[in-house]
Design a protein around this motif. Sequence first.
Motif, PDB file in Angstrom:
ATOM      1  N   ALA A 100       0.839  -1.202   0.000  1.00 52.88           N
ATOM      2  CA  ALA A 100       0.000   0.000   0.000  1.00 52.88           C
ATOM      3  C   ALA A 100       0.870   1.247   0.000  1.00 52.88           C
ATOM      4  O   ALA A 100       1.908   1.284   0.665  1.00 52.88           O
ATOM      5  N   VAL A 101       0.441   2.253  -0.757  1.00 54.34           N
ATOM      6  CA  VAL A 101       1.160   3.524  -0.794  1.00 54.34           C
ATOM      7  C   VAL A 101       0.194   4.649  -0.462  1.00 54.34           C
ATOM      8  O   VAL A 101      -1.034   4.498  -0.555  1.00 54.34           O
ATOM      9  N   ASP A 102       0.738   5.790  -0.075  1.00 54.64           N
ATOM     10  CA  ASP A 102      -0.077   6.965   0.189  1.00 54.64           C
ATOM     11  C   ASP A 102      -0.517   7.568  -1.148  1.00 54.64           C
ATOM     12  O   ASP A 102       0.290   7.744  -2.060  1.00 54.64           O
ATOM     13  N   THR A 109       1.371  11.174  -1.648  1.00 53.95           N
ATOM     14  CA  THR A 109       2.825  11.214  -1.731  1.00 53.95           C
ATOM     15  C   THR A 109       3.411  10.084  -2.561  1.00 53.95           C
ATOM     16  O   THR A 109       4.543  10.189  -3.050  1.00 53.95           O
ATOM     17  N   GLY A 110       2.654   8.992  -2.719  1.00 54.36           N
ATOM     18  CA  GLY A 110       3.167   7.830  -3.441  1.00 54.36           C
ATOM     19  C   GLY A 110       4.127   6.999  -2.641  1.00 54.36           C
ATOM     20  O   GLY A 110       4.640   5.977  -3.129  1.00 54.36           O
ATOM     21  N   GLN A 111       4.401   7.382  -1.399  1.00 56.17           N
ATOM     22  CA  GLN A 111       5.343   6.638  -0.570  1.00 56.17           C
ATOM     23  C   GLN A 111       4.668   5.419   0.045  1.00 56.17           C
ATOM     24  O   GLN A 111       3.485   5.450   0.388  1.00 56.17           O
ATOM     25  N   ARG A 112       5.447   4.341   0.209  1.00 59.50           N
ATOM     26  CA  ARG A 112       4.888   3.125   0.774  1.00 59.50           C
ATOM     27  C   ARG A 112       4.462   3.346   2.223  1.00 59.50           C
ATOM     28  O   ARG A 112       5.151   4.032   2.985  1.00 59.50           O
ATOM     29  N   ARG A 171      -6.492   7.284   2.879  1.00 56.27           N
ATOM     30  CA  ARG A 171      -6.058   7.677   1.531  1.00 56.27           C
ATOM     31  C   ARG A 171      -4.978   6.733   1.009  1.00 56.27           C
ATOM     32  O   ARG A 171      -4.061   7.135   0.299  1.00 56.27           O
ATOM     33  N   ALA A 172      -5.108   5.470   1.351  1.00 57.05           N
ATOM     34  CA  ALA A 172      -4.144   4.468   0.897  1.00 57.05           C
ATOM     35  C   ALA A 172      -4.551   3.929  -0.468  1.00 57.05           C
ATOM     36  O   ALA A 172      -5.726   3.923  -0.831  1.00 57.05           O
ATOM     37  N   VAL A 173      -3.553   3.479  -1.206  1.00 57.11           N
ATOM     38  CA  VAL A 173      -3.784   2.853  -2.510  1.00 57.11           C
ATOM     39  C   VAL A 173      -3.070   1.506  -2.506  1.00 57.11           C
ATOM     40  O   VAL A 173      -1.869   1.431  -2.214  1.00 57.11           O
ATOM     41  N   LEU A 174      -3.818   0.442  -2.818  1.00 56.63           N
ATOM     42  CA  LEU A 174      -3.256  -0.900  -2.883  1.00 56.63           C
ATOM     43  C   LEU A 174      -2.745  -1.143  -4.303  1.00 56.63           C
ATOM     44  O   LEU A 174      -3.490  -0.990  -5.268  1.00 56.63           O
TER      45      LEU A 174
END
Length: 463
Positions: free
Chosen positions: A206-208, A211-214, A233-236
Amino acid sequence: EDIDARKQAEARIAEAETRWNFALTSAGQGVWSLDMRKGGTTYSETWVRMLGYDDGELDGDPDRWLTMIHPDDRQIVAEADRAHLDGETAFFEAEFRMRHKDGHWVWILDRGKAIERDREGRLIRAIGSLTDITERKEAEERRKVSAAMLADEKERLRVTLQSIGDAVICTDAANRVTFMNPVAEKLTGIASGEALGKVLGDVYWAVDEETGQRIGLTRPSAADRHHCDQNARAVLIRRDDTRCSIRQMVSPIMNDHDEFCGLVIVFQDFTDARALQRQLAYAAAHDALTGLANRPSFIRTMEELVDRCRLNGGEHQFMFVDLDHFKAVNDTGGHAAGDALLKRVADAIRNVLGPEDIVARLGGDEFAVILKSGAPARATVAARCIIEAIRNLGFSWDGRPHSIAASIGLAPIRAGCGEVDEIIARADAACYTAKAAGRGCVSAAPDEVSKDEAEPLPLAAAS
């Protein structure tokens, strides 16, 4: 001499037997002895007291003890006895219940051995011991009940986790996956059988969103041992690089000694909700007709710019754009014609400005522009380009052409220029000056230091 030797031998045997009986009695074990020559079975004092009887009360009948065995256990005892007498086992051994004199049941461990047979193989002598194992059996039963209850609870939790709508992944202290429910399999695209035992990062990444950071999921610090970490606001990111917006909650698993045992990650597919949030946020900040920034969001942007200019210096240019002859379009073609024209005007303004410039519809036929470049000369040129683009729209409705124009007022955004409403009022006044000068031109607001009058700059002056 033979008689003396025999007596000494018998004495030694009697002494050894006494020591043996004493040792067994001290250990809480009862002793039984079967001797068919002497008329049956005898039991030690410990043995009979174990079952609530008096010493010697049960001696005699070699089969009486069998009648005291719990009916459900008699088959077990009979089979153990047969196996030993048939030479299949070196010892007779069985656990069973015997009835106490007062009626309750006592769990017994019986161990024995045949020590003499006649020529036909019939049993002559046997000896053995009995131990009260009631407490052990009760403890075992409690453990069985506890284990059954624990198994039931575990099954209920498993069924619950399998059937809920949230995705659930559990890990151990080494961050390896120990559980995945079907929803987690679906969202990650990885089957549970493949995931179990894998490091969490191989299964769930998962990343933010911003920010795209893990988003690291690791052992918590001592201060955060009982803290649940939530992220909306996480993205899997799946193995095939497809993405899914999620909302996740990560909780540490702690044992009774406050030791870290793993993590529980609960997450939900938030793609539709996140898209709806973005749509609502966009709608709240944009004009529904033209797609330009609406008045409230534009005012917020101006306020931020004014504050930055006060702190850091710099300058931006503000334009107040008002259409000329727009009412005639509405009066002849109706609101549909007016709406279509406003969309064309919005596109025309955007097309002549740079990507960093901000365009808004303040309401009706009034538009606003913030030029991020601070050069006043560029503001005048950009304003004239807007006027030219609107004049050349060539708008027609129901086969009828409409000629419209625009008047623009300019005002700077810089330190000392006052509040946002003052800047807008200054540009609005300059726009009024442009309209009074014949429309279709741009007018700059007077410099707030020299207080010069606004000077209209006709479009012809640009050529």
